[in-house]
Design a protein around this motif. Structure first.
Motif, PDB file in Angstrom:
ATOM      1  N   ALA A 168       2.631 -12.572 -11.487  1.00 52.55           N
ATOM      2  CA  ALA A 168       1.989 -12.453 -12.552  1.00 52.55           C
ATOM      3  C   ALA A 168      -0.056 -12.047 -12.476  1.00 52.55           C
ATOM      4  O   ALA A 168      -0.323 -11.531 -13.185  1.00 52.55           O
ATOM      5  CB  ALA A 168       2.394 -13.903 -13.643  1.00 52.55           C
ATOM      6  N   GLY A 169       0.153 -12.602 -11.451  1.00 53.25           N
ATOM      7  CA  GLY A 169      -1.409 -11.927 -11.103  1.00 53.25           C
ATOM      8  C   GLY A 169      -1.830 -10.902 -10.252  1.00 53.25           C
ATOM      9  O   GLY A 169      -2.482 -10.729  -9.815  1.00 53.25           O
ATOM     10  N   GLN A 170      -0.388 -10.248 -10.078  1.00 52.51           N
ATOM     11  CA  GLN A 170      -0.472  -8.714  -9.326  1.00 52.51           C
ATOM     12  C   GLN A 170      -1.982  -7.738 -10.127  1.00 52.51           C
ATOM     13  O   GLN A 170      -1.833  -7.836 -11.231  1.00 52.51           O
ATOM     14  CB  GLN A 170       0.765  -8.269  -9.358  1.00 52.51           C
ATOM     15  N   TYR A 171      -2.559  -7.606  -8.817  1.00 53.93           N
ATOM     16  CA  TYR A 171      -3.405  -6.560  -9.473  1.00 53.93           C
ATOM     17  C   TYR A 171      -3.331  -4.808  -8.263  1.00 53.93           C
ATOM     18  O   TYR A 171      -3.400  -4.872  -7.685  1.00 53.93           O
ATOM     19  CB  TYR A 171      -4.793  -7.583  -8.719  1.00 53.93           C
ATOM     20  N   LEU A 172      -3.519  -4.240  -9.689  1.00 56.09           N
ATOM     21  CA  LEU A 172      -3.058  -2.006  -9.092  1.00 56.09           C
ATOM     22  C   LEU A 172      -4.513  -1.703  -8.985  1.00 56.09           C
ATOM     23  O   LEU A 172      -5.364  -2.133 -10.085  1.00 56.09           O
ATOM     24  CB  LEU A 172      -2.463  -2.179 -10.300  1.00 56.09           C
ATOM     25  N   TYR A 199       1.231  -1.226   0.061  1.00 62.13           N
ATOM     26  CA  TYR A 199       0.375   0.241  -0.210  1.00 62.13           C
ATOM     27  C   TYR A 199       1.028   1.309   0.005  1.00 62.13           C
ATOM     28  O   TYR A 199       1.889   1.021   1.150  1.00 62.13           O
ATOM     29  CB  TYR A 199      -0.944   0.249   1.288  1.00 62.13           C
ATOM     30  N   ILE A 200       0.362   1.963  -0.244  1.00 65.92           N
ATOM     31  CA  ILE A 200       1.162   3.278  -0.833  1.00 65.92           C
ATOM     32  C   ILE A 200      -0.276   4.569  -0.575  1.00 65.92           C
ATOM     33  O   ILE A 200      -0.919   4.678  -0.629  1.00 65.92           O
ATOM     34  CB  ILE A 200       1.571   4.096  -1.997  1.00 65.92           C
ATOM     35  N   GLN A 201       0.142   5.478   0.512  1.00 58.92           N
ATOM     36  CA  GLN A 201      -0.508   6.708   0.648  1.00 58.92           C
ATOM     37  C   GLN A 201       0.286   7.716   0.314  1.00 58.92           C
ATOM     38  O   GLN A 201       1.465   7.717   0.978  1.00 58.92           O
ATOM     39  CB  GLN A 201      -1.010   6.379   2.118  1.00 58.92           C
ATOM     40  N   LEU A 202      -0.954   7.956   0.088  1.00 60.62           N
ATOM     41  CA  LEU A 202      -0.635   8.957  -0.607  1.00 60.62           C
ATOM     42  C   LEU A 202      -0.223  10.621  -0.064  1.00 60.62           C
ATOM     43  O   LEU A 202      -1.614  10.543   0.312  1.00 60.62           O
ATOM     44  CB  LEU A 202      -0.838   9.653  -2.244  1.00 60.62           C
ATOM     45  N   LEU A 238      -1.273  -2.341  -3.958  1.00 63.89           N
ATOM     46  CA  LEU A 238      -1.080  -3.646  -4.896  1.00 63.89           C
ATOM     47  C   LEU A 238      -0.918  -4.441  -4.260  1.00 63.89           C
ATOM     48  O   LEU A 238      -0.337  -5.581  -3.583  1.00 63.89           O
ATOM     49  CB  LEU A 238       0.652  -3.526  -5.322  1.00 63.89           C
ATOM     50  N   HIS A 239      -2.414  -6.109  -5.097  1.00 63.80           N
ATOM     51  CA  HIS A 239      -2.389  -7.659  -4.473  1.00 63.80           C
ATOM     52  C   HIS A 239      -1.169  -8.239  -5.378  1.00 63.80           C
ATOM     53  O   HIS A 239      -0.846  -7.969  -6.295  1.00 63.80           O
ATOM     54  CB  HIS A 239      -3.523  -7.671  -5.339  1.00 63.80           C
ATOM     55  N   ASP A 240       0.088  -9.229  -4.294  1.00 62.69           N
ATOM     56  CA  ASP A 240       0.420 -10.086  -5.113  1.00 62.69           C
ATOM     57  C   ASP A 240       1.471  -9.334  -5.809  1.00 62.69           C
ATOM     58  O   ASP A 240       1.895  -9.501  -7.002  1.00 62.69           O
ATOM     59  CB  ASP A 240       0.053 -11.523  -5.116  1.00 62.69           C
ATOM     60  N   PRO A 241       1.930  -8.601  -5.261  1.00 62.25           N
ATOM     61  CA  PRO A 241       3.303  -7.765  -5.638  1.00 62.25           C
ATOM     62  C   PRO A 241       4.428  -8.581  -6.333  1.00 62.25           C
ATOM     63  O   PRO A 241       4.526  -9.683  -6.391  1.00 62.25           O
ATOM     64  CB  PRO A 241       4.320  -6.844  -5.052  1.00 62.25           C
ATOM     65  N   LYS A 242       4.598  -7.966  -7.362  1.00 59.41           N
ATOM     66  CA  LYS A 242       5.766  -8.992  -8.325  1.00 59.41           C
ATOM     67  C   LYS A 242       5.491 -10.390  -9.118  1.00 59.41           C
ATOM     68  O   LYS A 242       6.337 -11.591  -8.226  1.00 59.41           O
ATOM     69  CB  LYS A 242       7.138  -9.032  -7.750  1.00 59.41           C
TER      70      LYS A 242
END
Lengths: 198, 438
Positions: free
Chosen positions: B283-287, B92-95, B277-281
């Motif tokens: 193939a199934g990663q989801y932004l 997670y990035i809190q902007l 970002l779910h499951d970073p790095k």
């Protein structure tokens, strides 16, 4: 916030203040109090409409309600200033010495404990069952899954609170039992039918 | 004569009113006495929690101030944040946003501030805020159980609003009444009622949203097996969107910078507040990019992207079903996060009003007892000890946590021991005072 939004917000605030002033005058017994209370409420609702234009359809109304609440507290404070406290400190009333002995027998305690358990656990379980039953009704009626879920999530605490208040307020055992039976029975039946148990 | 009076009473349609009022008042009192102590602590911590972001700034002030984070810096923050915990399933990035000039990156077990270049800075250390939030959300009980317990208090606060309104048939007639010149009891009753009525939108919405959040877990437990094959996450999918299909094949980090550029170009009026970002790095990663809709109560709309930063769709928090919009508005409504500092201050005032409503309710109860010759000085003293002790303990623990390295569990223990001691001290002092008066 743009200049137009700010203008609408300012007009809305002024209108709600005027609306509350009209209600306050009606409350104080102005000869035209009926008209003033209608005008007051109309102004309050118009103020909320202006706030909706200014701050967005849901957020604006929420902001408007906050402003109305704060303004109303100011009117209450003003009324409190008018009703000055006496300079001399009131002598504290001597408590009546007729000490009423509270019934504290085993039966009374048992009854109170039972009521507490019913209100906290029983009403909770019944409202839970009813909320899930209502979810089933919404689901079967083709309502979107998100709407059925969110409705059921809100119905659960609302019903719990309402049933608790009803349980403690009503002195009619027949009415209470009937309500519980109808809610519980119909919800259980709906859930069984909807999920293929029956 | 008596017959005549009875006949007159039965012919008067309002003759049934007092009994309902009396019963509602009795129900109101029973609930008030039963829950006030804990409810007071929940409301006190909730009132302070409205300002949690401001408290964070006091707790930790060495971290970098970041007014805005460029897409490249956000990408860098994601890389460095993930490298710090490469096994994390989420990132997670809190902007930074208006009124919150900080940027953070969080993984499953770590939280760091980031500077304007996206480099990791200090670890987040807000032990007192964590203690406060745990108190408000869970009463420091195990989380899933504590949340339900707190929600039940929300239910009873709402039930008290209902019984209070039922017990108050002259709600409009008394709309502005505050008789300061009358007895202590009338003054208290007037202020208790006026504050309850005029701040009703606040305490009703807050009790309901709080109860709904906390009790949701119970509803989900029933609905998951009945409608979603036991998958509890799937229950919320129609509201907040589904979880992505897992494909753990290694892949480069998702193109967060590209997605943020898309947002800036396509939705310049909807500032992104969170990157998920779910499951970073993999193939199934989801932004997902959560973007604020400034004129709405919703927390944020979720814009979904592929790992390559290509826009897919939105979840529908802003323009989906009513259910989605309501569910996404619950957080901001509960915590007063929809109008910057003015709304937070208003929520602070309403919170203080609610605390007064609770304390004055009990004060009225004790006054009535006293007037009936059934004073309960020990209980009254314990209650006073609690209502002054709890805020004093919160203030003291906050100052102490700024000066000493106090951990959240230690603060928790100190608070609860302190509250119990304050109540005992209040009871003892009241008993002594009563003894001297006699």
């Amino acid at each position: 916030m743009t200049a137009i939004d700010l203008t609408f917000a300012l007009i809305g605030s002024a209108l709600s203040a005027l609306g509350l002033f009209a209600l306050y005058q009606a409350w104080k017994g102005h000869p035209k109090k009926r008209i003033l209370s209608y005008v007051g409420w109309a102004m309050l609702f118009s103020a909320l409409a202006l706030w909706a234009i200014s701050g967005g359809k849901d957020r604006g109304i929420a902001l408007g309600i906050i402003v109305v609440s704060l303004q109303a507290l100011l009117f209450v404070a003003y009324q409190a200033l008018l009703d000055k406290a006496p300079r001399k400190k009131r002598k504290a009333q001597n408590p009546r010495r007729i000490s009423v002995v509270e019934p504290t027998g085993f039966a009374v305690l048992f009854k109170r404990a039972g009521k507490a358990v019913w209100v906290s656990v029983g009403c909770g379980a019944l409202s839970y069952l009813t909320a899930i039953g209502l979810h089933e009704v919404f689901w079967q009626s083709g309502m979107h899954a998100s709407n059925s879920l969110v409705l059921a999530l809100f119905i659960f605490p609302i019903l719990w609170a309402a049933l608790s208040a009803f349980s403690l307020t009503s002195y009619k055992p027949g009415l209470k039992l009937g309500t519980y039976a109808v809610l519980g029975g119909s919800s259980a039946a709906i859930l069984c039918l909807g999920n293929g148990v029956l | 004569m008596l017959e005549k009076i009875r006949a007159k009473d039965s012919s008067n349609p309002s003759s049934a009113k007092p009994s309902l009022v009396k019963r509602a008042l009795s129900a109101h009192a029973v609930m008030g006495i039963s829950i006030s102590a804990v409810l007071y602590i929940i409301c006190l911590s909730g009132t302070i929690s409205v300002f949690k972001e401001d408290i964070h700034k006091l707790e930790q002030n060495g971290e970098p101030r970041v007014e805005s984070l460029s897409p490249q810096s956000a990408q860098r923050a994601a890389e460095t944040g993930f490298n710090a915990e490469p096994t994390s399933a989420h990132l997670y990035i809190q902007l930074p946003s208006q009124g919150h000039s900080r940027a953070l990156v969080q993984t499953d077990n770590q939280e760091h501030y980031v500077d304007r270049e996206g480099e990791l800075s200090d670890s987040i250390a807000h032990p007192w805020s964590a203690f406060l939030i745990d108190l408000h959300y869970y009463l420091h009980l195990p989380k899933s159980f504590g949340m339900i317990v707190v929600a039940i208090f929300g239910v009873f606060l709402f039930a008290m609003s209902i019984s209070g309104l039922l017990a108050h048939p002259n709600i409009f007639k008394d709309a502005f009444s505050f008789r300061r010149s009358k007895s202590e009891q009338i003054k208290k009753v007037d202020l208790h009622n006026r504050l309850s009525v005029w701040t009703a939108p606040f305490h009703i919405s807050n009790s309901l949203t709080g109860a709904m959040i906390g009790l949701a877990v119970l509803s989900i437990a029933a609905l998951a097996p009945m409608k979603y094959g036991g998958d509890q996450h799937a229950v919320f999918a129609p509201v907040f969107g589904g979880e992505p299909v897992i494909d753990e094949t290694p892949a480069p980090m998702a193109k967060i910078d590209k997605a943020l550029r898309y947002m800036a170009e396509t939705h310049p009026d909807k500032p992104p507040v969170y990157v998920i970002l779910h499951d970073p790095k993999t193939a199934g990663q989801y932004l997902q990019i959560m973007a604020e809709h400034p004129r709405r109560l919703i927390y944020a709309e979720k814009y979904n992207f592929t790992g390559d930063g290509e826009f897919i769709d939105t979840v529908g928090s802003a323009d989906g079903t009513i259910g989605q919009q309501v569910a996404d508005s619950v957080y901001k409504v509960h915590f007063g996060q929809f109008g910057g500092l003015p709304v937070k201050l208003a929520f602070g005032i309403f919170g203080i009003c609610l605390l007064y409503i609770i304390t004055s309710g009990l004060r009225i109860y004790f006054l009535k007892r006293r007037n009936k010759g059934r004073a309960a000085p020990t209980l009254e003293g314990a209650w006073k000890g609690l209502i002054w002790g709890a805020p004093a303990l919160l203030a003291t623990s906050f100052v102490a946590s700024l000066l000493l390295p106090l951990s959240t569990p230690l603060l928790t223990r100190l608070f609860w021991i302190g509250v119990v001691l304050a109540a005992i001290a209040g009871a003892i002092l009241a008993k002594q005072r009563e003894g001297r008066a006699d």
